[in-house]
Write a protein that holds these residues in place. Structure first.
Motif, PDB file in Angstrom:
ATOM      1  N   TYR A 156      26.711 146.969  40.849  1.00  0.00           N
ATOM      2  CA  TYR A 156      27.016 148.318  40.384  1.00  0.00           C
ATOM      3  C   TYR A 156      27.927 148.293  39.158  1.00  0.00           C
ATOM      4  O   TYR A 156      27.807 149.130  38.258  1.00  0.00           O
ATOM      5  CB  TYR A 156      27.642 149.144  41.510  1.00  0.00           C
ATOM      6  N   ARG A 157      28.839 147.348  39.088  1.00  0.00           N
ATOM      7  CA  ARG A 157      29.685 147.236  37.899  1.00  0.00           C
ATOM      8  C   ARG A 157      28.849 146.853  36.676  1.00  0.00           C
ATOM      9  O   ARG A 157      29.059 147.363  35.575  1.00  0.00           O
ATOM     10  CB  ARG A 157      30.791 146.216  38.139  1.00  0.00           C
ATOM     11  N   LEU A 158      27.864 145.952  36.886  1.00  0.00           N
ATOM     12  CA  LEU A 158      26.971 145.583  35.793  1.00  0.00           C
ATOM     13  C   LEU A 158      26.088 146.752  35.383  1.00  0.00           C
ATOM     14  O   LEU A 158      25.792 146.952  34.203  1.00  0.00           O
ATOM     15  CB  LEU A 158      26.117 144.381  36.199  1.00  0.00           C
ATOM     16  N   LEU A 159      25.659 147.538  36.375  1.00  0.00           N
ATOM     17  CA  LEU A 159      24.878 148.735  36.068  1.00  0.00           C
ATOM     18  C   LEU A 159      25.691 149.683  35.190  1.00  0.00           C
ATOM     19  O   LEU A 159      25.190 150.177  34.169  1.00  0.00           O
ATOM     20  CB  LEU A 159      24.464 149.437  37.356  1.00  0.00           C
ATOM     21  N   ASN A 160      26.935 149.923  35.560  1.00  0.00           N
ATOM     22  CA  ASN A 160      27.783 150.823  34.769  1.00  0.00           C
ATOM     23  C   ASN A 160      27.987 150.287  33.353  1.00  0.00           C
ATOM     24  O   ASN A 160      27.973 151.048  32.377  1.00  0.00           O
ATOM     25  CB  ASN A 160      29.125 151.026  35.461  1.00  0.00           C
ATOM     26  N   ARG A 161      28.156 148.992  33.246  1.00  0.00           N
ATOM     27  CA  ARG A 161      28.328 148.398  31.921  1.00  0.00           C
ATOM     28  C   ARG A 161      27.066 148.605  31.082  1.00  0.00           C
ATOM     29  O   ARG A 161      27.136 148.906  29.888  1.00  0.00           O
ATOM     30  CB  ARG A 161      28.634 146.907  32.059  1.00  0.00           C
ATOM     31  N   TYR A 162      25.913 148.459  31.711  1.00  0.00           N
ATOM     32  CA  TYR A 162      24.652 148.659  30.999  1.00  0.00           C
ATOM     33  C   TYR A 162      24.501 150.114  30.552  1.00  0.00           C
ATOM     34  O   TYR A 162      24.067 150.387  29.431  1.00  0.00           O
ATOM     35  CB  TYR A 162      23.481 148.268  31.896  1.00  0.00           C
ATOM     36  N   LEU A 163      24.868 151.045  31.415  1.00  0.00           N
ATOM     37  CA  LEU A 163      24.725 152.459  31.079  1.00  0.00           C
ATOM     38  C   LEU A 163      25.604 152.861  29.902  1.00  0.00           C
ATOM     39  O   LEU A 163      25.312 153.833  29.202  1.00  0.00           O
ATOM     40  CB  LEU A 163      25.056 153.319  32.302  1.00  0.00           C
ATOM     41  N   GLU A 164      26.664 152.111  29.676  1.00  0.00           N
ATOM     42  CA  GLU A 164      27.570 152.415  28.567  1.00  0.00           C
ATOM     43  C   GLU A 164      27.180 151.705  27.273  1.00  0.00           C
ATOM     44  O   GLU A 164      27.799 151.916  26.233  1.00  0.00           O
ATOM     45  CB  GLU A 164      29.000 152.017  28.956  1.00  0.00           C
ATOM     46  N   SER A 165      26.148 150.846  27.346  1.00  0.00           N
ATOM     47  CA  SER A 165      25.769 150.050  26.176  1.00  0.00           C
ATOM     48  C   SER A 165      24.717 150.768  25.337  1.00  0.00           C
ATOM     49  O   SER A 165      24.117 151.753  25.758  1.00  0.00           O
ATOM     50  CB  SER A 165      25.232 148.685  26.619  1.00  0.00           C
ATOM     51  N   ASP A 166      24.480 150.218  24.140  1.00  0.00           N
ATOM     52  CA  ASP A 166      23.512 150.790  23.203  1.00  0.00           C
ATOM     53  C   ASP A 166      23.199 149.700  22.176  1.00  0.00           C
ATOM     54  O   ASP A 166      24.012 148.794  21.989  1.00  0.00           O
ATOM     55  CB  ASP A 166      24.139 152.024  22.516  1.00  0.00           C
ATOM     56  N   PRO A 167      22.041 149.723  21.485  1.00  0.00           N
ATOM     57  CA  PRO A 167      20.961 150.715  21.566  1.00  0.00           C
ATOM     58  C   PRO A 167      19.979 150.393  22.681  1.00  0.00           C
ATOM     59  O   PRO A 167      19.999 149.287  23.233  1.00  0.00           O
ATOM     60  CB  PRO A 167      20.285 150.564  20.199  1.00  0.00           C
ATOM     61  N   ARG A 168      19.129 151.351  22.985  1.00  0.00           N
ATOM     62  CA  ARG A 168      18.104 151.184  24.007  1.00  0.00           C
ATOM     63  C   ARG A 168      16.780 150.773  23.365  1.00  0.00           C
ATOM     64  O   ARG A 168      16.494 151.153  22.224  1.00  0.00           O
ATOM     65  CB  ARG A 168      17.868 152.499  24.755  1.00  0.00           C
ATOM     66  N   PRO A 169      15.946 150.051  24.108  1.00  0.00           N
ATOM     67  CA  PRO A 169      14.617 149.736  23.581  1.00  0.00           C
ATOM     68  C   PRO A 169      13.718 150.967  23.580  1.00  0.00           C
ATOM     69  O   PRO A 169      13.861 151.859  24.418  1.00  0.00           O
ATOM     70  CB  PRO A 169      14.095 148.676  24.554  1.00  0.00           C
ATOM     71  N   VAL A 170      12.807 151.012  22.630  1.00  0.00           N
ATOM     72  CA  VAL A 170      11.755 152.029  22.593  1.00  0.00           C
ATOM     73  C   VAL A 170      10.428 151.277  22.644  1.00  0.00           C
ATOM     74  O   VAL A 170      10.120 150.474  21.754  1.00  0.00           O
ATOM     75  CB  VAL A 170      11.840 152.898  21.334  1.00  0.00           C
ATOM     76  N   LEU A 171       9.659 151.523  23.688  1.00  0.00           N
ATOM     77  CA  LEU A 171       8.423 150.793  23.923  1.00  0.00           C
ATOM     78  C   LEU A 171       7.258 151.467  23.209  1.00  0.00           C
ATOM     79  O   LEU A 171       7.329 152.624  22.809  1.00  0.00           O
ATOM     80  CB  LEU A 171       8.145 150.713  25.424  1.00  0.00           C
TER      81      LEU A 171
END
Length: 232
Positions: A156-171
């Motif tokens: 869950y801590r890694l999930l939160n870290r991911y949610l705060e990161s950028d940029p996101r991929p566009v498929l």
């Protein structure tokens, strides 16, 4: 040939050069129910992707890259990724590396990253955390609970870290977003529709009855229809 693994991922049955459907589970990694989605002689086979080093919990982007590396190394030319909950985010990150190999994605019970709130679950006591994520009784009621809870908190801590990161991929591939009416992570069709930010391909939103673990009861025909739609 046996099962294939790369950077701690295990895909079973093994990948070849035929079109593949790969299911990526969320927290807890339960995949036994995948077996009932397959009947002898039916193609494509729906494969399980499991993280095979539970004591090593890397970030979501690292897990996505590891899965993509395995797919690329296998020679599989056409892949549909199916992810449940946090596994949907792993699929998103894997897909960014697959290019033309990716035929589409099916993401279940997971809002897009920018619509997913940070999780407070990492701060819950062991028992409360186990109940919140619907952990099976054989884990909740044993002395192993403390070990499992530490791993869940790490995820869950890694999930939160991911949610705060950028940029996101566009498929550049079709995407199916599936929500469940009783699931706080996916009940709102408007939020699910925002997955459109993450693909230039068509997005289809579906809402089914049930809760977060609906994936474990999902009829094979329903899932296969979504896979076929995502695969074009």
């Amino acid at each position: 040939m046996g099962d294939q693994d790369s950077a701690h991922y295990l895909v079973s049955p093994p990948l070849g050069d035929d079109p593949a459907v790969i299911f990526v589970p969320g927290l807890g990694g339960r995949t036994k129910f995948v077996d009932r989605w397959n009947t002898p002689g039916q193609e494509p086979v729906i494969r399980r992707a499991s993280w095979n080093d539970p004591m090593n919990v890397p970030g979501i982007d690292e897990r996505g890259a590891a899965l993509a590396s395995l797919v690329t190394g296998s020679g599989a030319a056409q892949v549909v990724l199916v992810g449940h909950s946090m596994g949907g985010l792993v699929c998103l990150e894997a897909a960014r590396h697959l290019g033309r190999r990716l035929r589409g994605t099916v993401i279940m019970c997971q809002y897009p990253p920018h619509r997913t709130p940070l999780s407070p679950l990492a701060d819950l006591p062991d028992r409360a955390l186990a109940e919140e994520i619907e952990a099976p009784p054989h884990i909740r009621d044993t002395t192993a609970l403390a070990t499992y809870a530490r791993l869940w908190r790490s995820e869950y801590r890694l999930l939160n870290r991911y949610l705060e990161s950028d940029p996101r991929p566009v498929l550049d591939a079709p995407m199916i977003a599936v929500g469940a009416t009783g699931d706080a992570s996916s009940w709102n069709p408007g939020c699910l529709a925002d997955w459109s930010r993450y693909t230039t391909g068509p997005l289809s939103v579906h809402l089914v009855e049930g809760g977060h673990q609906i994936v474990e009861e999902l009829p094979a025909d329903t899932l296969r229809a979504w896979v076929a739609q995502a695969g074009g």
